[in-house]
Design a protein around this motif. Sequence first.
Motif, mmCIF file in Angstrom:
data_model
loop_
_atom_site.group_PDB
_atom_site.id
_atom_site.type_symbol
_atom_site.label_atom_id
_atom_site.label_comp_id
_atom_site.label_asym_id
_atom_site.label_seq_id
_atom_site.Cartn_x
_atom_site.Cartn_y
_atom_site.Cartn_z
ATOM 1 N N TYR A 138 15.446 1.771 47.811
ATOM 2 C CA TYR A 138 15.661 2.924 47.393
ATOM 3 C C TYR A 138 14.907 3.322 46.409
ATOM 4 N N ILE A 139 14.164 2.343 45.533
ATOM 5 C CA ILE A 139 13.361 2.718 44.369
ATOM 6 C C ILE A 139 11.982 2.970 45.031
ATOM 7 N N GLN A 140 11.542 2.427 46.051
ATOM 8 C CA GLN A 140 10.105 2.912 46.696
ATOM 9 C C GLN A 140 10.321 4.360 47.448
ATOM 10 N N ARG A 141 11.365 4.678 47.753
ATOM 11 C CA ARG A 141 11.688 6.012 48.587
ATOM 12 C C ARG A 141 11.883 7.078 47.542
ATOM 13 N N ASN A 142 12.130 6.713 46.246
ATOM 14 C CA ASN A 142 12.139 7.631 45.281
ATOM 15 C C ASN A 142 10.848 7.702 44.099
ATOM 16 N N LEU A 143 9.879 7.107 44.631
ATOM 17 C CA LEU A 143 8.617 6.851 43.866
ATOM 18 C C LEU A 143 7.890 8.354 43.540
ATOM 19 N N PRO A 144 7.714 8.841 42.401
ATOM 20 C CA PRO A 144 7.138 9.992 42.216
ATOM 21 C C PRO A 144 5.734 10.051 42.693
ATOM 22 N N GLU A 145 5.128 11.312 42.948
ATOM 23 C CA GLU A 145 3.758 11.599 43.518
ATOM 24 C C GLU A 145 2.863 10.810 42.305
ATOM 25 N N GLY A 146 1.703 10.258 42.645
ATOM 26 C CA GLY A 146 0.785 9.847 41.614
ATOM 27 C C GLY A 146 1.036 8.698 41.056
ATOM 28 N N SER A 169 11.001 4.526 34.999
ATOM 29 C CA SER A 169 11.660 3.329 34.686
ATOM 30 C C SER A 169 13.063 3.307 34.346
ATOM 31 N N TRP A 170 13.423 4.680 33.697
ATOM 32 C CA TRP A 170 14.961 4.677 33.373
ATOM 33 C C TRP A 170 15.709 4.917 34.958
ATOM 34 N N PHE A 171 15.053 5.611 35.690
ATOM 35 C CA PHE A 171 15.946 5.832 37.212
ATOM 36 C C PHE A 171 16.019 4.319 37.580
ATOM 37 N N ALA A 172 15.059 3.424 37.632
ATOM 38 C CA ALA A 172 15.021 2.164 38.304
ATOM 39 C C ALA A 172 16.076 1.229 37.427
ATOM 40 N N THR A 173 16.095 1.333 36.336
ATOM 41 C CA THR A 173 17.030 0.412 35.554
ATOM 42 C C THR A 173 18.464 0.968 35.790
ATOM 43 N N ASN A 174 18.561 2.205 36.092
ATOM 44 C CA ASN A 174 20.004 2.656 36.058
ATOM 45 C C ASN A 174 20.460 2.378 37.480
ATOM 46 N N ALA A 175 19.733 2.406 38.439
ATOM 47 C CA ALA A 175 19.861 1.963 39.729
ATOM 48 C C ALA A 175 20.377 0.632 39.772
ATOM 49 N N ALA A 176 19.619 -0.404 39.137
ATOM 50 C CA ALA A 176 19.914 -1.686 39.185
ATOM 51 C C ALA A 176 21.042 -1.925 38.515
ATOM 52 N N MET A 209 8.338 -3.807 34.751
ATOM 53 C CA MET A 209 10.007 -3.961 34.424
ATOM 54 C C MET A 209 10.358 -5.263 35.340
ATOM 55 N N THR A 210 11.354 -6.184 34.464
ATOM 56 C CA THR A 210 11.657 -7.388 35.357
ATOM 57 C C THR A 210 13.060 -7.331 35.608
ATOM 58 N N PHE A 211 13.540 -7.805 36.835
ATOM 59 C CA PHE A 211 14.994 -7.797 37.194
ATOM 60 C C PHE A 211 15.564 -9.451 37.453
ATOM 61 N N GLU A 224 21.035 -8.055 37.315
ATOM 62 C CA GLU A 224 20.716 -8.130 35.738
ATOM 63 C C GLU A 224 19.321 -7.892 35.525
ATOM 64 N N ILE A 225 19.232 -6.998 34.368
ATOM 65 C CA ILE A 225 17.882 -6.385 34.005
ATOM 66 C C ILE A 225 17.180 -7.142 32.959
ATOM 67 N N GLY A 226 15.925 -7.522 33.107
ATOM 68 C CA GLY A 226 15.084 -8.267 32.100
ATOM 69 C C GLY A 226 14.431 -7.265 31.169
ATOM 70 N N ASN A 227 13.282 -7.642 30.830
ATOM 71 C CA ASN A 227 12.496 -6.583 30.020
ATOM 72 C C ASN A 227 11.629 -5.604 30.550
#
Length: 179
Positions: free
Chosen positions: A143-151, A74-81, A127-129, A87-90
Motif C-alpha cells: 500500500y505505501i509503495q504504490r502511493n510513493l510520490p515521484e522523486g 511519513s504522515w501518510f505512512a504512519t496514518n495507514a499503519a 520510520m520504524t514499525f 505499532e508505530i515506533g520512532n
Amino acid sequence: MLSLLAKFKPQRLLSQGNLSKYAISQTDFSNEVNPQKSEFFPIPEKDETEKDKLFSRLEIEVKSADPAVLKSYSWFATNAAEHLGIEIGNCWAQRKANHDRLTLLKSVHIYKKHRVQYEIRTYYRYMTFHKLTESTLDTFLEYIQRNLPEGVGMKCTKVEIQELPDHLKEPPKQAQSQI
C-alpha cells in the motif's frame, strides 16, 4: 466480451417503488475459467498448517530532494499503519541535508578560471514499525509503495523473529553433569 455481457440480465426493482432503476442479476459462471487460477499469473496456494512469519521490526528509510514531501509521506505512512493496527515506533529526520557538490568548467576547452558549481541536496526520513505479521507487513508495504510520490526513494529493512535451533535449546549433556 459480448459473451460476458450477455450473462447479465437487467431486472426492474419493483419492490423499492422506483420503476426507472434497474438491477443486474448475475447468472451461473461455473463453465467459465476460474479467475483464481490462471496460467499467466499463478497464485501460490498456502497450506492451512503453514504459519504466518512474525517480524519484530520494520525500518523504512525514505529519501528525496524535497523535505515537505517527505514529511507529508511519513504522515501518510504512519496514518495507514494506525488504521491497520500496527505499532508505530520512532519517526525522525536528519537535521541537515546531505550535500553533493559538483564543480565543472563553464567552457569545455578553455578558460580554466571560470567554473560552475552544482549542488544536490538529499533529505532523509526514517520510520520504524514494531510487531508485525507477514500478511500485515505485505499489505502495508504494498500500500505505501504504490502511493510513493515521484522523486522519492524507499529502502525497507525487515527483522524477522525465528525459533532457536534445536542444538541451542538445551545445553550439552556434559555441561549438565559438571554443574
